[in-house]
Design a protein around this motif. Structure first.
Motif, PDB file in Angstrom:
ATOM      1  N   VAL A 120       0.857  -1.190   0.000  1.00 38.71           N
ATOM      2  CA  VAL A 120       0.000   0.000   0.000  1.00 38.71           C
ATOM      3  C   VAL A 120       0.889   1.234   0.000  1.00 38.71           C
ATOM      4  CG1 VAL A 120      -1.820   1.241   1.235  1.00 38.71           C
ATOM      5  CG2 VAL A 120      -1.799  -1.263   1.233  1.00 38.71           C
ATOM      6  N   ASP A 121       0.428   2.285  -0.616  1.00 39.82           N
ATOM      7  CA  ASP A 121       1.194   3.525  -0.739  1.00 39.82           C
ATOM      8  C   ASP A 121       1.260   4.248   0.606  1.00 39.82           C
ATOM      9  OD1 ASP A 121       2.596   5.679  -1.734  1.00 39.82           O
ATOM     10  OD2 ASP A 121       0.859   6.612  -2.698  1.00 39.82           O
ATOM     11  N   THR A 122       2.110   3.733   1.483  1.00 41.56           N
ATOM     12  CA  THR A 122       2.353   4.324   2.795  1.00 41.56           C
ATOM     13  C   THR A 122       3.853   4.355   3.047  1.00 41.56           C
ATOM     14  OG1 THR A 122       2.331   2.231   4.009  1.00 41.56           O
ATOM     15  CG2 THR A 122       0.193   3.314   3.646  1.00 41.56           C
ATOM     16  N   ALA A 123       4.234   4.994   4.133  1.00 40.30           N
ATOM     17  CA  ALA A 123       5.661   5.076   4.473  1.00 40.30           C
ATOM     18  C   ALA A 123       6.273   3.696   4.660  1.00 40.30           C
ATOM     19  CB  ALA A 123       5.834   5.910   5.743  1.00 40.30           C
ATOM     20  N   MET A 124       5.475   2.721   5.110  1.00 43.90           N
ATOM     21  CA  MET A 124       6.009   1.382   5.366  1.00 43.90           C
ATOM     22  C   MET A 124       6.453   0.688   4.087  1.00 43.90           C
ATOM     23  SD  MET A 124       4.257  -1.728   7.566  1.00 43.90           S
ATOM     24  CE  MET A 124       3.816  -0.613   8.900  1.00 43.90           C
ATOM     25  N   GLU A 146       1.971   5.439  -7.500  1.00 42.94           N
ATOM     26  CA  GLU A 146       0.827   5.165  -8.374  1.00 42.94           C
ATOM     27  C   GLU A 146       0.735   3.686  -8.746  1.00 42.94           C
ATOM     28  OE1 GLU A 146       4.169   6.843 -11.014  1.00 42.94           O
ATOM     29  OE2 GLU A 146       3.278   7.250  -9.043  1.00 42.94           O
ATOM     30  N   GLN A 147       1.791   2.909  -8.490  1.00 47.09           N
ATOM     31  CA  GLN A 147       1.750   1.479  -8.764  1.00 47.09           C
ATOM     32  C   GLN A 147       1.353   0.656  -7.530  1.00 47.09           C
ATOM     33  OE1 GLN A 147       5.341   0.029 -10.635  1.00 47.09           O
ATOM     34  NE2 GLN A 147       5.374   1.690 -12.136  1.00 47.09           N
ATOM     35  N   LEU A 148       1.083   1.330  -6.440  1.00 53.22           N
ATOM     36  CA  LEU A 148       0.729   0.656  -5.199  1.00 53.22           C
ATOM     37  C   LEU A 148      -0.774   0.790  -4.920  1.00 53.22           C
ATOM     38  CD1 LEU A 148       3.675   1.908  -2.944  1.00 53.22           C
ATOM     39  CD2 LEU A 148       3.542  -0.227  -4.239  1.00 53.22           C
ATOM     40  N   ILE A 149      -1.290  -0.150  -4.144  1.00 56.89           N
ATOM     41  CA  ILE A 149      -2.657  -0.024  -3.645  1.00 56.89           C
ATOM     42  C   ILE A 149      -2.749   1.261  -2.833  1.00 56.89           C
ATOM     43  CG2 ILE A 149      -4.364  -1.072  -2.093  1.00 56.89           C
ATOM     44  CD1 ILE A 149      -3.001  -3.787  -2.837  1.00 56.89           C
ATOM     45  N   GLN A 150      -3.848   1.970  -2.954  1.00 51.95           N
ATOM     46  CA  GLN A 150      -4.002   3.230  -2.241  1.00 51.95           C
ATOM     47  C   GLN A 150      -4.668   3.010  -0.874  1.00 51.95           C
ATOM     48  OE1 GLN A 150      -2.655   6.232  -3.516  1.00 51.95           O
ATOM     49  NE2 GLN A 150      -1.775   4.566  -4.751  1.00 51.95           N
ATOM     50  N   PRO A 151      -4.285   3.784   0.132  1.00 52.68           N
ATOM     51  CA  PRO A 151      -4.962   3.660   1.431  1.00 52.68           C
ATOM     52  C   PRO A 151      -6.473   3.786   1.321  1.00 52.68           C
ATOM     53  CG  PRO A 151      -3.015   5.048   1.639  1.00 52.68           C
ATOM     54  CD  PRO A 151      -3.200   4.780   0.160  1.00 52.68           C
ATOM     55  N   GLU A 152      -6.916   4.629   0.383  1.00 49.03           N
ATOM     56  CA  GLU A 152      -8.353   4.821   0.196  1.00 49.03           C
ATOM     57  C   GLU A 152      -9.040   3.560  -0.334  1.00 49.03           C
ATOM     58  OE1 GLU A 152      -6.283   8.478   0.624  1.00 49.03           O
ATOM     59  OE2 GLU A 152      -5.970   6.903  -0.880  1.00 49.03           O
ATOM     60  N   ASP A 153      -8.285   2.714  -1.051  1.00 48.70           N
ATOM     61  CA  ASP A 153      -8.851   1.434  -1.483  1.00 48.70           C
ATOM     62  C   ASP A 153      -9.225   0.590  -0.272  1.00 48.70           C
ATOM     63  OD1 ASP A 153      -8.403   2.042  -4.200  1.00 48.70           O
ATOM     64  OD2 ASP A 153      -6.389   1.179  -4.144  1.00 48.70           O
ATOM     65  N   CYS A 154      -8.341   0.592   0.715  1.00 52.69           N
ATOM     66  CA  CYS A 154      -8.622  -0.157   1.943  1.00 52.69           C
ATOM     67  C   CYS A 154      -9.836   0.418   2.662  1.00 52.69           C
ATOM     68  CB  CYS A 154      -7.396  -0.127   2.859  1.00 52.69           C
ATOM     69  SG  CYS A 154      -5.930  -0.921   2.154  1.00 52.69           S
ATOM     70  N   ALA A 155      -9.923   1.746   2.680  1.00 50.76           N
ATOM     71  CA  ALA A 155     -11.066   2.389   3.338  1.00 50.76           C
ATOM     72  C   ALA A 155     -12.371   2.024   2.653  1.00 50.76           C
ATOM     73  CB  ALA A 155     -10.866   3.903   3.348  1.00 50.76           C
TER      74      ALA A 155
END
Length: 226
Positions: free
Chosen positions: A177-181, A190-199
């Motif tokens: 996911v597009d986070t600091a981790m 843009e190639q990562l799952i977005q936090p908003e997808d999880c939400a």
């Protein structure tokens, strides 16, 4: 007004889910260790802030107690506090292994245990943020994957144990996911799952009828070979 407690709610997936819950009309408590980020998030969300570490058993009990005192109950618990270190088993230090188990598994267990009496009263929902790393072999993320696999197991058991109380539980298991981790991967955001997808997935879970039980949701990243 329904209410929700989000651990790790000051950034990343936790913050995105907290924003969604606010938009859905939930009264919020967000808990995190970083006081500065926590205060910024709480102000944005109009949420109660609890500076706490899920590694501390007393902190876990306190965040639940403060939430219930402020909101009069608890409808949704999101265990999003998490930590991960990239390492092979051969190179993973005992300290880092213990921290991952402590935050990712033990912390979720402690908060959930303290929250259960209130969740039973509301026939509420527990969302545990796990990882796809807990569902497949993950060389280089061995300790992290092990902690998340255990969290998935805990979630499945919780869902079965609480079936008679109306409390439901889901382990949400995304790929990167597009986070600091995930910065260590070097992959562009843009190639990562977005936090908003999880939400959005959590929003959908909360809209299901009480007859629907979803123990695990796995979210693959487009392009990954799994």
């Amino acid at each position: 007004m329904p209410s929700a407690l989000v651990t790790g709610g000051s950034s990343g997936i936790g913050l995105a889910i907290a924003r969604m819950l606010r938009d859905e009309g939930f009264g919020l408590t967000v808990a995190a260790r970083n006081v500065e980020r926590l205060q910024v998030a709480a102000q944005e969300l109009d949420a109660h802030a609890v500076a706490a570490s899920v590694l501390d058993e007393e902190d876990c009990a306190r965040m639940v107690a403060e939430h219930v005192e402020r909101h009069g109950g608890l409808d949704v618990l999101v265990n999003s506090a998490g930590v991960g270190f990239a390492s092979t088993i051969a190179d993973l230090s005992t300290k880092r292994f213990d921290v991952q188990l402590g935050v990712n598994l033990r912390g979720a267990f402690l908060v959930t245990r303290d929250a259960l009496p209130h969740l039973r009263a509301s026939r509420g929902y527990v969302v545990n943020i796990a990882s796809i790393a807990g569902t497949i072999p993950t060389p280089g993320l061995s300790g992290y994957g092990a902690s998340k696999a255990a969290l998935i197991s805990l979630t499945r058991s919780l869902a079965r144990e609480e079936e008679g109380t109306g409390v439901r539980a889901t382990a949400l298991c995304p790929a990167f996911v597009d986070t600091a981790m995930a910065e260590w991967t070097g992959l562009p955001g843009e190639q990562l799952i977005q936090p908003e997808d999880c939400a959005e997935l959590v929003r959908a879970l909360l809209r299901l009828s009480p007859a629907a039980r979803v123990p695990v949701v796995v979210v693959e990243r487009a392009g990954d070979a799994v």
